[in-house]
Design an enzyme around this catalytic site. Structure first.
Site, PDB file in Angstrom:
ATOM      1  N   ASP A  97       5.199   2.071   2.147  1.00  0.00           N
ATOM      2  CA  ASP A  97       4.760   3.349   1.568  1.00  0.00           C
ATOM      3  C   ASP A  97       5.110   4.476   2.455  1.00  0.00           C
ATOM      4  OD1 ASP A  97       3.211   3.015  -0.940  1.00  0.00           O
ATOM      5  OD2 ASP A  97       2.413   1.517   0.407  1.00  0.00           O
ATOM      6  N   HIS A 136       0.758   9.683  -3.867  1.00  0.00           N
ATOM      7  CA  HIS A 136      -0.655   9.263  -4.489  1.00  0.00           C
ATOM      8  C   HIS A 136      -1.316   8.957  -3.470  1.00  0.00           C
ATOM      9  CE1 HIS A 136       1.526   5.475  -3.949  1.00  0.00           C
ATOM     10  NE2 HIS A 136       0.321   4.765  -3.817  1.00  0.00           N
ATOM     11  N   ASP A 144      -7.256  -2.156  -1.167  1.00  0.00           N
ATOM     12  CA  ASP A 144      -6.999  -0.806  -0.342  1.00  0.00           C
ATOM     13  C   ASP A 144      -8.012  -0.895   0.638  1.00  0.00           C
ATOM     14  OD1 ASP A 144      -5.121   0.172  -2.299  1.00  0.00           O
ATOM     15  OD2 ASP A 144      -6.259   1.794  -2.971  1.00  0.00           O
ATOM     16  N   GLU A 231       2.416   4.103  -9.594  1.00  0.00           N
ATOM     17  CA  GLU A 231       2.694   3.652 -10.810  1.00  0.00           C
ATOM     18  C   GLU A 231       3.067   4.641 -11.981  1.00  0.00           C
ATOM     19  OE1 GLU A 231       0.641  -0.766 -10.313  1.00  0.00           O
ATOM     20  OE2 GLU A 231      -0.509   0.717 -11.328  1.00  0.00           O
ATOM     21  N   LYS A 353       7.931   1.969 -10.500  1.00  0.00           N
ATOM     22  CA  LYS A 353       7.052   0.921 -10.554  1.00  0.00           C
ATOM     23  C   LYS A 353       6.235   1.134 -11.988  1.00  0.00           C
ATOM     24  CE  LYS A 353       4.516  -0.775  -7.159  1.00  0.00           C
ATOM     25  NZ  LYS A 353       3.553  -1.079  -5.933  1.00  0.00           N
ATOM     26  N   HIS A 358      -2.133  -6.753 -17.877  1.00  0.00           N
ATOM     27  CA  HIS A 358      -1.925  -7.994 -18.947  1.00  0.00           C
ATOM     28  C   HIS A 358      -3.174  -8.280 -19.549  1.00  0.00           C
ATOM     29  CE1 HIS A 358      -4.910 -10.138 -15.897  1.00  0.00           C
ATOM     30  NE2 HIS A 358      -3.980  -9.281 -14.953  1.00  0.00           N
ATOM     31  N   THR A 408       4.859  -5.394 -11.996  1.00  0.00           N
ATOM     32  CA  THR A 408       3.958  -6.476 -11.406  1.00  0.00           C
ATOM     33  C   THR A 408       3.474  -7.563 -11.986  1.00  0.00           C
ATOM     34  OG1 THR A 408       2.012  -5.093 -11.973  1.00  0.00           O
ATOM     35  CG2 THR A 408       3.068  -4.320 -10.001  1.00  0.00           C
ATOM     36  N   GLU A 448       6.959  -7.643  -8.320  1.00  0.00           N
ATOM     37  CA  GLU A 448       6.070  -7.743  -7.449  1.00  0.00           C
ATOM     38  C   GLU A 448       4.947  -9.058  -7.864  1.00  0.00           C
ATOM     39  OE1 GLU A 448       4.117  -4.125  -6.188  1.00  0.00           O
ATOM     40  OE2 GLU A 448       6.131  -3.222  -5.817  1.00  0.00           O
ATOM     41  N   ASN A 449       4.281  -9.582  -7.008  1.00  0.00           N
ATOM     42  CA  ASN A 449       2.976 -10.302  -7.501  1.00  0.00           C
ATOM     43  C   ASN A 449       1.989  -9.394  -7.253  1.00  0.00           C
ATOM     44  OD1 ASN A 449       3.459 -10.186  -4.346  1.00  0.00           O
ATOM     45  ND2 ASN A 449       1.492 -11.404  -4.262  1.00  0.00           N
ATOM     46  N   ALA A 450       0.861  -9.548  -8.091  1.00  0.00           N
ATOM     47  CA  ALA A 450      -0.251  -8.557  -8.305  1.00  0.00           C
ATOM     48  C   ALA A 450      -1.209  -8.711  -7.255  1.00  0.00           C
ATOM     49  CB  ALA A 450      -0.959  -8.665  -9.540  1.00  0.00           C
ATOM     50  N   LEU A 451      -1.523  -9.872  -6.796  1.00  0.00           N
ATOM     51  CA  LEU A 451      -2.500 -10.348  -5.811  1.00  0.00           C
ATOM     52  C   LEU A 451      -2.082 -10.679  -4.580  1.00  0.00           C
ATOM     53  CD1 LEU A 451      -5.196 -10.933  -8.191  1.00  0.00           C
ATOM     54  CD2 LEU A 451      -5.096  -8.865  -6.802  1.00  0.00           C
ATOM     55  N   ARG A 486       1.371  -9.428   1.016  1.00  0.00           N
ATOM     56  CA  ARG A 486       1.498  -8.172   2.082  1.00  0.00           C
ATOM     57  C   ARG A 486       1.477  -8.677   3.138  1.00  0.00           C
ATOM     58  NH1 ARG A 486       0.773  -2.959   0.837  1.00  0.00           N
ATOM     59  NH2 ARG A 486      -0.528  -3.296  -1.086  1.00  0.00           N
TER      60      ARG A 486
END
Length: 507
Positions: A97, A136, A144, A231, A353, A358, A408, A448-451, A486
């Site tokens: 970022d 953002h 975060d 996003e 993005k 889901h 994602t 990307e993976n979400a978690l 990450r």
């Protein structure tokens, strides 16, 4: 920003291609030597010798606070050690970022020394950068750990001039500036007031100029921030305001300019009745999104498919798409202004993005997506992801550079929420819908993976993502790239790198 999943069983470890094993000449046609890959790659990965990456490159997302401020890296020595270890696992590079809130501390004053230092460090290790223009705030969402607001000079004006997304008078998002203000000339600049679109373009110009020597070499992608969490969506669900999974969120269209746009575009004088008033409600908890037969007035109809409900939801999605296309046009103009024409399109692309929302995908209203601006409910032909892919295809042509569709939730499966059936979650069906849209409109799909998950025991996640990446395919359905969350010390432990290397080689 996704719900936390229950622990997953460790799946069968994927095979990988080993060090020194030459690829077959027919690989690019999709005919891979899969039977010979597992044993050789496993041995190479255990020793962390040279790894031959598969057909879909793998990137790793950097820490959110990788820069101390715009002028310096937080811990360059530690970061250098982490990057060196990542390189041994065969990853292509990292995503980072480039925070607006840190790199433009005052109007028109840019501090990209940290970005330059990162590029130089990546160049030293032979890694590439997906640079995210993060317009953002960081903070208030899943994962975060730090708070980085948008620039104070922009936020103060946005607050005073009603330039923030809101629902009602008090449910206000400070994640980003409202799309209704895209052309509003209220933000300060060195030569006079600027619009948000001006700010985004000038920021990208400044970044591209500062990092010119790395463009097309180290920097191979610029992801353009579009809204909350970067996003392309509305900030419909806000953990900072008490949102909990699987709430559908709220429609965020109450700022004065959005209401004026609604009236000008549709003739509606107000938002339709029956919208959610509680962001933690389920779809049938609001009259507009109730399924057929569930309305208390006895009318067997779905209000999201008729009348003002249908008109509003289609408009709400359409202005989001227009915003996305406008920001992409500014990004493309910025690269031209920074004199990057000599950088080939296949060496420097743009990306957008899109959030993997889901939950409640299997409800007829698809209310979670609808509140975020993704319309797949107002008619049988409504398809938010086809609309987005079509827009990205236009932007590719007009901007002269590829624009990737970054999606994602690639590690999720339809069975993850069996213990919570009211979620009506179906991430695999959602990914399939997105993939088909990208195939139809010839837009490259990244993911990307979400978690975050533990790489050392994450065979289940690697197996699911490999299935979605379709690296074996010779067609448009093969993904362009995958970015993993990450980078941290656990990510580069030996046992994690072993499994990462196997995955990278298997793609």
């Amino acid at each position: 920003p996704r719900p936390v999943l229950a622990a997953q069983p460790q799946g069968t470890q994927l095979g990988a291609m080993g060090a020194g094993q030459k690829r077959q000449s027919n690989e690019d046609s999709g005919c891979l030597p899969s039977k010979r890959r597992p044993a050789a790659a496993a041995a190479a990965a255990e020793a962390l010798g040279p790894v031959v990456p598969g057909r879909v490159p793998v990137y790793v997302m950097m820490q959110l606070d990788w820069m101390r401020d715009g002028s310096s890296l937080r811990d360059p020595a530690r970061l250098g050690e982490q990057l060196a270890k990542l390189k041994t696992a065969g990853v292509r590079g990292v995503m980072a970022d480039i925070w607006w809130g840190l790199c433009e501390p005052s109007p028109g004053v840019y501090r990209f020394e940290a970005a330059q230092a990162l590029c130089q460090l990546l160049k030293t290790h032979g890694l590439e950068l997906q640079a995210t223009m993060s317009f953002h705030q960081c903070g208030g969402n899943v994962g975060d750990p730090v708070s980085i607001p948008i620039p104070a000079w922009a936020l103060s004006v946005a607050k005073s001039k009603d330039m923030l997304f809101r629902s009602g008078r008090s449910h206000i998002s400070e994640d980003c500036i409202s799309l209704s203000a895209d052309m509003v000339r209220e933000l300060p600049g060195p030569a006079g007031p600027r619009t948000p679109l001006d700010c985004y373009r000038e920021y990208i110009v400044a970044f591209a100029t500062a990092c010119r020597e790395f463009l097309g070499k180290t920097v191979n992608e610029i992801q353009v921030g579009m809204g909350p969490c970067g996003e392309l969506r509305y900030p419909s669900y806000m953990m900072s305001r008490g949102w909990q999974y699987p709430g559908v969120g709220l429609v965020m269209a109450d700022d004065a300019r959005l209401r004026a746009m609604l009236t000008a575009d549709t003739g509606l004088s107000a938002l339709p009745e029956g919208l959610p008033t509680d962001q933690n409600a389920l779809p049938d908890g609001s009259r507009l999104f109730k399924a057929s037969g569930a309305n208390s007035d006895g009318q067997d109809r779905e209000l999201f498919r008729v009348g003002e409900g249908k008109i509003f939801l289609e408009w709400y999605a359409s202005v989001l798409l227009k915003h996305g296309e406008a920001v992409l046009a500014e990004a493309a103009a910025a690269l031209r202004e920074a004199k990057t024409d000599a950088v080939p399109p296949d060496a420097l692309a743009l990306s957008v993005k899109v959030s993997g929302l889901h939950w409640h995908v299997m409800h007829p209203s698809r209310a979670t997506e609808a509140c975020a601006g993704y319309n797949s409910c107002t008619s049988e032909s409504a398809n938010a992801y086809s609309d987005i892919a079509r827009m990205l295809a236009r932007a590719t042509v007009s901007g002269g550079r590829p624009v990737f569709f970054n999606f994602t939730c690639l590690e999720m499966s339809n069975t993850d929420n069996n213990g919570n059936p009211c979620t009506l979650s179906a991430p695999e069906d959602l990914i399939a819908q997105v993939r088909r849209a990208c195939v139809t409109h010839n837009v490259q799909l990244s993911g990307e993976n979400a978690l975050e998950f533990d790489l050392a025991t994450g065979g289940w996640a690697f197996e699911r993502m490999a299935k979605q990446m379709r690296g074996w395919s010779p067609g448009r359905d093969k993904m362009h790239a995958l970015t993993l969350l990450r980078l941290n010390d656990g990510f580069v432990r030996h046992e994690s790198l072993v499994e990462l290397a196997k995955f990278v080689a298997s793609t």
